[in-house]
Design a protein around this motif. Structure first.
Motif, PDB file in Angstrom:
ATOM      1  N   ASP A 118       1.886 -13.356  -1.778  1.00  0.00           N
ATOM      2  CA  ASP A 118       1.709 -12.405  -0.687  1.00  0.00           C
ATOM      3  C   ASP A 118       1.349 -13.060   0.634  1.00  0.00           C
ATOM      4  O   ASP A 118       1.767 -12.604   1.693  1.00  0.00           O
ATOM      5  N   GLU A 177      -1.202   5.550  -1.278  1.00  0.00           N
ATOM      6  CA  GLU A 177      -1.309   5.409  -2.726  1.00  0.00           C
ATOM      7  C   GLU A 177      -1.546   3.963  -3.178  1.00  0.00           C
ATOM      8  O   GLU A 177      -1.564   3.687  -4.376  1.00  0.00           O
ATOM      9  N   GLN A 178      -1.715   3.044  -2.220  1.00  0.00           N
ATOM     10  CA  GLN A 178      -2.016   1.662  -2.575  1.00  0.00           C
ATOM     11  C   GLN A 178      -3.329   1.622  -3.357  1.00  0.00           C
ATOM     12  O   GLN A 178      -4.281   2.330  -3.024  1.00  0.00           O
ATOM     13  N   GLN A 179      -3.392   0.788  -4.367  1.00  0.00           N
ATOM     14  CA  GLN A 179      -4.549   0.784  -5.260  1.00  0.00           C
ATOM     15  C   GLN A 179      -5.522  -0.337  -4.910  1.00  0.00           C
ATOM     16  O   GLN A 179      -5.120  -1.458  -4.594  1.00  0.00           O
ATOM     17  N   THR A 215      -7.094   4.943  -5.125  1.00  0.00           N
ATOM     18  CA  THR A 215      -6.058   4.839  -4.096  1.00  0.00           C
ATOM     19  C   THR A 215      -6.746   4.580  -2.753  1.00  0.00           C
ATOM     20  O   THR A 215      -7.928   4.908  -2.566  1.00  0.00           O
ATOM     21  N   THR A 262      -2.573  -6.489   5.306  1.00  0.00           N
ATOM     22  CA  THR A 262      -1.483  -5.547   5.068  1.00  0.00           C
ATOM     23  C   THR A 262      -0.765  -5.855   3.768  1.00  0.00           C
ATOM     24  O   THR A 262      -0.503  -4.958   2.950  1.00  0.00           O
ATOM     25  N   LEU A 265      -2.870  -4.969   0.693  1.00  0.00           N
ATOM     26  CA  LEU A 265      -2.935  -3.539   0.429  1.00  0.00           C
ATOM     27  C   LEU A 265      -1.605  -3.005  -0.082  1.00  0.00           C
ATOM     28  O   LEU A 265      -1.567  -2.094  -0.919  1.00  0.00           O
ATOM     29  N   GLU A 266      -0.487  -3.552   0.439  1.00  0.00           N
ATOM     30  CA  GLU A 266       0.814  -3.080  -0.008  1.00  0.00           C
ATOM     31  C   GLU A 266       1.006  -3.301  -1.503  1.00  0.00           C
ATOM     32  O   GLU A 266       1.531  -2.445  -2.217  1.00  0.00           O
ATOM     33  N   ARG A 267       0.606  -4.458  -2.002  1.00  0.00           N
ATOM     34  CA  ARG A 267       0.756  -4.750  -3.424  1.00  0.00           C
ATOM     35  C   ARG A 267      -0.333  -4.060  -4.236  1.00  0.00           C
ATOM     36  O   ARG A 267      -0.158  -3.755  -5.412  1.00  0.00           O
ATOM     37  N   GLY A 268      -1.474  -3.824  -3.607  1.00  0.00           N
ATOM     38  CA  GLY A 268      -2.639  -3.336  -4.329  1.00  0.00           C
ATOM     39  C   GLY A 268      -3.551  -4.490  -4.659  1.00  0.00           C
ATOM     40  O   GLY A 268      -3.116  -5.643  -4.789  1.00  0.00           O
ATOM     41  N   ASN A 269      -4.832  -4.194  -4.775  1.00  0.00           N
ATOM     42  CA  ASN A 269      -5.815  -5.248  -5.009  1.00  0.00           C
ATOM     43  C   ASN A 269      -6.681  -4.844  -6.188  1.00  0.00           C
ATOM     44  O   ASN A 269      -7.800  -4.373  -6.029  1.00  0.00           O
TER      45      ASN A 269
END
Length: 430
Positions: A118, A177-179, A215, A262, A265-269
């Motif tokens: 990322d 809805e990013q996790q 989320t 960014t 957050l797009e992939r989720g953490n």
């Protein structure tokens, strides 16, 4: 135990220092300028520069008598000599090699949770983790998820609080809805204390995550409720606009709004499915859920001020800077005839008035540009305030009739003085 902590005054580092001190460890703070932080007046601080201290010889003298090392140093973006390669890899590895040479067996690396593809921020952290694992040390890598605290914020957590506090609406990238799997900074400190107490917990990578996956939408509205603000609509921000804003922030800003945050957050953490179980088994730690942590630590008016001012303060700085730039341009474009007309009722000669207009125009233009670029902001803001005070007192005393100007030319300086004072008072980043 005598523990050396790098990045000790950062958001995560300060919580780790506080937790170690509360557990009766002797903490040595390693920071850029050896400044004694007023939050930790009894602790020793030594100077380092993670951008330049990239050889083990730079660290050996600092490790005399040290029993454990905790590396919390990190940057979200590269600036000048502060590169990911230097701060996240070369300097920490020099410290780790020096620790091996000096017999400091216990080394704890505060890394980052995420996917190395990322961003170079995460990739450089993970490369350092892998290099540490190859050393003959009693090492432990801790990879925290999104770190927050109800008692303060910094960087990305401040940005998210600011978004949650916007009046009437909460902007969400996509549908929000990013996790994320947030963990308290206090629990990160507790994890380090537990790691020092459990010598059997070694040579492994532990993900520091909270007990629940949320989320981004739920995360932001939890903070909005905690801050005491009313219901709000959501504003969907297309991913393209989010990426454009992060690219601009990456190049022009120095805050948390950048491509690193960014992409994370797009992939989720979030951690692995068994991360919470491993955290409890290895360190005996069960972090509090976000909602419980917020309910047990009520917000105060200062929290609401900080959240609501998060976007207004940089806007005020930009507007002040543009005012100074505009004033400088006017000072240079004004003709000799116009300057002479303005100075007709003053004791200054025509030549003196003209030269003074050019001189003050140059100063205004220079300070306005420096303010926009955030070069030594406290110095620049102080000079702007002194100039404004000089204008106001000089003109107000020598030509008091200007106080009665129907357009309030001199009176308008008074709120500007207050605005500059506010910028100076809120300039501290930590």
């Amino acid at each position: 135990m005598r523990v050396l902590v790098t990045g000790a005054y950062g958001f995560i580092g300060a919580h780790i220092v506080a937790a170690l001190s509360a557990a009766d460890h002797e903490v040595i703070c390693v920071v850029r300028d050896a400044r004694i932080d007023s939050r930790f007046p009894g602790l020793r601080a030594i100077a380092c520069d993670m951008a330049r201290d990239i050889h083990s010889a730079d660290w050996t003298s600092r490790l005399d008598g040290i029993q454990a090392v905790v590396n919390c140093a990190g940057i979200l973006r590269e600036r000048g000599a502060d590169t990911f390669a230097a701060v996240h890899e070369q300097a920490p590895l020099a410290l780790f090699h020096a620790s091996q040479q000096m017999g400091v067996q216990r080394v704890i690396q505060i890394s980052a949770l995420g996917n190395a593809i990322d961003d170079e921020f995460i990739a450089s952290k993970h490369r350092c983790d892998e290099a540490l694992a190859a050393l003959d040390l009693d090492w432990l890598v801790l990879r925290p998820s999104l770190v927050y605290s109800a008692r303060g914020s910094y960087g990305g957590t401040s940005l998210l609080r600011g978004l949650a506090a916007l009046p009437g609406f909460v902007p969400l990238p996509g549908r929000g809805e990013q996790q994320v799997q947030p963990i308290e900074a206090e629990d990160v400190g507790a994890a380090v204390v537990a790691a020092l107490a459990r010598s059997q917990c070694a040579r492994e990578v532990i993900e520091l995550i909270g007990p629940e996956v949320m989320t981004l939408r739920d995360y932001l509205f939890a903070w909005r409720r905690w801050l005491g603000f009313g219901p709000a609509r959501t504003l969907t921000v297309p991913a393209t606009l989010v990426r454009m804003a992060s690219a601009i922030g990456e190049r022009l800003g120095n805050g948390p709004m950048g491509q690193t945050m960014t992409r994370m957050l797009e992939r989720g953490n979030v951690g692995a499915p068994d991360a919470a179980m491993r955290l409890h088994q290895s360190l005996g730690l069960t972090p509090r859920p976000l909602l419980r942590a917020l309910d047990e630590t009520p917000s105060h008016v200062q929290d609401r001020w900080h959240a609501r001012l998060y976007f207004w303060l940089p806007a005020l700085r930009v507007l002040i800077a543009l005012l100074w730039v505009g004033s400088g341009v006017v000072g240079w474009l004004a003709s000799r005839t116009a300057v002479m007309a303005l100075a007709a009722d003053t004791p200054l000669s025509a030549n003196a008035s003209f030269m003074l207009a050019r001189l003050t125009g140059t100063a205004d233009l220079l300070l306005g540009v420096l303010c926009l670029s955030r070069w030594r902001p406290r110095l620049v803001l102080t000079l702007m305030l002194l100039m404004l005070l000089g204008y106001t007192l000089g003109i107000g005393i020598l030509w008091p009739a200007h106080w009665l100007d129907p357009f309030g030319g001199l009176l308008k300086n008074l709120p500007l003085i207050a605005a500059l004072a506010i910028l100076l008072a809120t300039d501290e980043r930590r």
